[in-house]
Motif scaffolding. Structure first.
Motif, PDB file in Angstrom:
ATOM      1  N   THR A   6       3.700  13.691   1.721  1.00  0.00           N
ATOM      2  CA  THR A   6       4.681  12.951   2.133  1.00  0.00           C
ATOM      3  C   THR A   6       3.701  11.356   1.649  1.00  0.00           C
ATOM      4  O   THR A   6       2.772  11.464   1.615  1.00  0.00           O
ATOM      5  CB  THR A   6       5.073  12.537   3.585  1.00  0.00           C
ATOM      6  OG1 THR A   6       5.826  11.378   3.874  1.00  0.00           O
ATOM      7  CG2 THR A   6       3.751  12.009   4.480  1.00  0.00           C
ATOM      8  N   VAL A   7       4.740  10.705   0.836  1.00  0.00           N
ATOM      9  CA  VAL A   7       4.503   9.558   0.411  1.00  0.00           C
ATOM     10  C   VAL A   7       5.229   8.241   1.143  1.00  0.00           C
ATOM     11  O   VAL A   7       6.353   8.268   0.895  1.00  0.00           O
ATOM     12  CB  VAL A   7       4.635   9.490  -1.173  1.00  0.00           C
ATOM     13  CG1 VAL A   7       4.321   8.196  -1.900  1.00  0.00           C
ATOM     14  CG2 VAL A   7       3.699  10.706  -1.749  1.00  0.00           C
ATOM     15  N   VAL A   8       4.615   7.291   1.562  1.00  0.00           N
ATOM     16  CA  VAL A   8       4.935   6.359   1.883  1.00  0.00           C
ATOM     17  C   VAL A   8       4.629   4.896   1.720  1.00  0.00           C
ATOM     18  O   VAL A   8       3.562   4.929   1.582  1.00  0.00           O
ATOM     19  CB  VAL A   8       4.806   6.286   3.522  1.00  0.00           C
ATOM     20  CG1 VAL A   8       5.252   4.920   4.280  1.00  0.00           C
ATOM     21  CG2 VAL A   8       5.483   7.579   4.367  1.00  0.00           C
ATOM     22  N   PHE A   9       5.658   4.087   1.327  1.00  0.00           N
ATOM     23  CA  PHE A   9       5.067   2.637   0.786  1.00  0.00           C
ATOM     24  C   PHE A   9       5.082   1.768   1.935  1.00  0.00           C
ATOM     25  O   PHE A   9       6.329   1.792   2.736  1.00  0.00           O
ATOM     26  CB  PHE A   9       5.883   2.397  -0.186  1.00  0.00           C
ATOM     27  CG  PHE A   9       5.675   0.808  -0.709  1.00  0.00           C
ATOM     28  CD1 PHE A   9       4.635   0.457  -1.467  1.00  0.00           C
ATOM     29  CD2 PHE A   9       6.572  -0.263  -0.299  1.00  0.00           C
ATOM     30  CE1 PHE A   9       4.513  -0.826  -1.834  1.00  0.00           C
ATOM     31  CE2 PHE A   9       6.451  -1.524  -0.353  1.00  0.00           C
ATOM     32  CZ  PHE A   9       5.347  -1.903  -1.282  1.00  0.00           C
ATOM     33  N   GLU A  10       4.033   1.045   1.920  1.00  0.00           N
ATOM     34  CA  GLU A  10       4.093  -0.154   3.292  1.00  0.00           C
ATOM     35  C   GLU A  10       3.678  -1.506   2.606  1.00  0.00           C
ATOM     36  O   GLU A  10       2.726  -1.645   1.974  1.00  0.00           O
ATOM     37  CB  GLU A  10       3.031   0.322   4.215  1.00  0.00           C
ATOM     38  CG  GLU A  10       3.070  -0.703   5.457  1.00  0.00           C
ATOM     39  CD  GLU A  10       2.055  -0.380   6.471  1.00  0.00           C
ATOM     40  OE1 GLU A  10       2.424  -0.222   7.651  1.00  0.00           O
ATOM     41  OE2 GLU A  10       0.804  -0.160   5.974  1.00  0.00           O
ATOM     42  N   ASN A  11       4.540  -2.264   2.959  1.00  0.00           N
ATOM     43  CA  ASN A  11       4.359  -3.754   2.536  1.00  0.00           C
ATOM     44  C   ASN A  11       4.286  -4.582   3.918  1.00  0.00           C
ATOM     45  O   ASN A  11       5.221  -5.018   4.497  1.00  0.00           O
ATOM     46  CB  ASN A  11       5.432  -4.403   1.930  1.00  0.00           C
ATOM     47  CG  ASN A  11       5.004  -5.870   1.499  1.00  0.00           C
ATOM     48  OD1 ASN A  11       4.573  -6.637   2.143  1.00  0.00           O
ATOM     49  ND2 ASN A  11       5.624  -6.295   0.401  1.00  0.00           N
ATOM     50  N   SER A  12       3.076  -4.585   4.254  1.00  0.00           N
ATOM     51  CA  SER A  12       2.696  -5.318   5.755  1.00  0.00           C
ATOM     52  C   SER A  12       2.830  -6.817   5.779  1.00  0.00           C
ATOM     53  O   SER A  12       3.254  -7.138   6.873  1.00  0.00           O
ATOM     54  CB  SER A  12       1.241  -4.860   6.157  1.00  0.00           C
ATOM     55  OG  SER A  12       0.517  -5.590   5.084  1.00  0.00           O
ATOM     56  N   LYS A  13       3.130  -7.309   4.479  1.00  0.00           N
ATOM     57  CA  LYS A  13       3.276  -8.811   4.790  1.00  0.00           C
ATOM     58  C   LYS A  13       4.581  -9.232   5.085  1.00  0.00           C
ATOM     59  O   LYS A  13       4.939  -9.897   5.950  1.00  0.00           O
ATOM     60  CB  LYS A  13       3.169  -9.066   3.217  1.00  0.00           C
ATOM     61  CG  LYS A  13       3.466 -10.825   3.139  1.00  0.00           C
ATOM     62  CD  LYS A  13       3.187 -11.245   1.729  1.00  0.00           C
ATOM     63  CE  LYS A  13       4.156 -12.562   1.339  1.00  0.00           C
ATOM     64  NZ  LYS A  13       4.083 -12.602   0.015  1.00  0.00           N
ATOM     65  N   THR A  62       1.078  -1.248   0.029  1.00  0.00           N
ATOM     66  CA  THR A  62      -0.084  -0.088   0.078  1.00  0.00           C
ATOM     67  C   THR A  62       0.759   1.225  -0.083  1.00  0.00           C
ATOM     68  O   THR A  62       1.814   1.277   0.773  1.00  0.00           O
ATOM     69  CB  THR A  62      -0.966   0.068   1.232  1.00  0.00           C
ATOM     70  OG1 THR A  62      -1.562  -1.231   1.175  1.00  0.00           O
ATOM     71  CG2 THR A  62      -1.939   1.123   1.369  1.00  0.00           C
ATOM     72  N   THR A  63       0.462   2.179  -1.068  1.00  0.00           N
ATOM     73  CA  THR A  63       1.198   3.526  -0.803  1.00  0.00           C
ATOM     74  C   THR A  63       0.188   4.539  -0.137  1.00  0.00           C
ATOM     75  O   THR A  63      -0.848   4.642  -0.710  1.00  0.00           O
ATOM     76  CB  THR A  63       1.365   4.043  -2.304  1.00  0.00           C
ATOM     77  OG1 THR A  63       2.519   2.868  -2.847  1.00  0.00           O
ATOM     78  CG2 THR A  63       2.435   5.073  -2.399  1.00  0.00           C
ATOM     79  N   ARG A 106       8.688  -0.561   5.600  1.00  0.00           N
ATOM     80  CA  ARG A 106       7.930   0.580   5.217  1.00  0.00           C
ATOM     81  C   ARG A 106       9.144   1.300   4.688  1.00  0.00           C
ATOM     82  O   ARG A 106      10.264   1.492   4.775  1.00  0.00           O
ATOM     83  CB  ARG A 106       7.658   1.450   6.270  1.00  0.00           C
ATOM     84  CG  ARG A 106       6.274   1.106   6.967  1.00  0.00           C
ATOM     85  CD  ARG A 106       5.693   2.242   7.870  1.00  0.00           C
ATOM     86  NE  ARG A 106       4.583   1.627   8.423  1.00  0.00           N
ATOM     87  CZ  ARG A 106       4.018   2.062   9.578  1.00  0.00           C
ATOM     88  NH1 ARG A 106       4.829   2.697  10.551  1.00  0.00           N
ATOM     89  NH2 ARG A 106       3.013   1.709  10.011  1.00  0.00           N
ATOM     90  N   LYS A 107       8.868   2.128   3.619  1.00  0.00           N
ATOM     91  CA  LYS A 107      10.106   3.197   2.772  1.00  0.00           C
ATOM     92  C   LYS A 107       9.275   4.529   2.523  1.00  0.00           C
ATOM     93  O   LYS A 107       8.162   4.774   2.045  1.00  0.00           O
ATOM     94  CB  LYS A 107      10.312   2.652   1.483  1.00  0.00           C
ATOM     95  CG  LYS A 107      11.262   3.124   0.677  1.00  0.00           C
ATOM     96  CD  LYS A 107      11.492   2.582  -0.555  1.00  0.00           C
ATOM     97  CE  LYS A 107      12.667   3.362  -1.334  1.00  0.00           C
ATOM     98  NZ  LYS A 107      12.789   2.727  -2.552  1.00  0.00           N
TER      99      LYS A 107
END
Length: 126
Positions: free
Chosen positions: A109-116, A90-91, A120-121
């Motif tokens: 701000t834009v944050v990418f999250e891969n909860s799997k 999710t971005t 976070r980036k």
């Protein structure tokens, strides 16, 4: 007779050309409209205080404070947000209100999250 056949052929050719140009342009427009812009979903104002979003906003601020030598940002609130989900995660695109040197500022701000994978980036902080 030959003139009528040639005229009919020319009319069909011109009609086909206009149809092809219009159909291609219309398909390209549909592709452009559906690609990046329609994937984003707005976050309702009542959900902007959700602990997960606040955590993501604090992550963005803390990362910026660590990466920028003189930054001393303090999270205040999230004023607006949207997100999009894809196969990778999710971005989040958030407007964060933060205090810096006794002055309130709004940062996108834009944050990418891969909860799997629990990753976070920070993509951008402006």
């Amino acid at each position: 007779m030959a003139f009528r056949s040639n005229f009919l052929l020319l009319t069909i050719l011109v009609a086909f050309t206009f149809y092809h140009v219009f159909a291609t342009t219309n398909d390209d427009q549909k592709l452009h409209n559906s690609s990046e812009h329609d994937d984003w979903q707005s976050i309702s104002p009542k959900d902007l205080n959700d602990p997960k979003l606040v955590d993501i906003a604090n992550f963005a601020i803390n990362t910026t404070n660590l990466e920028t030598k003189y930054a001393e940002l303090e999270f205040q609130s999230i004023s607006e947000g949207k997100f999009k989900v894809d196969n990778n995660g999710t971005t989040y695109d958030l407007l964060i209100v933060a205090m810096e040197f006794d002055e309130l500022n709004v940062y996108e701000t834009v944050v990418f999250e891969n909860s799997k994978d629990n990753v976070r980036k920070l993509i951008s902080f402006d």
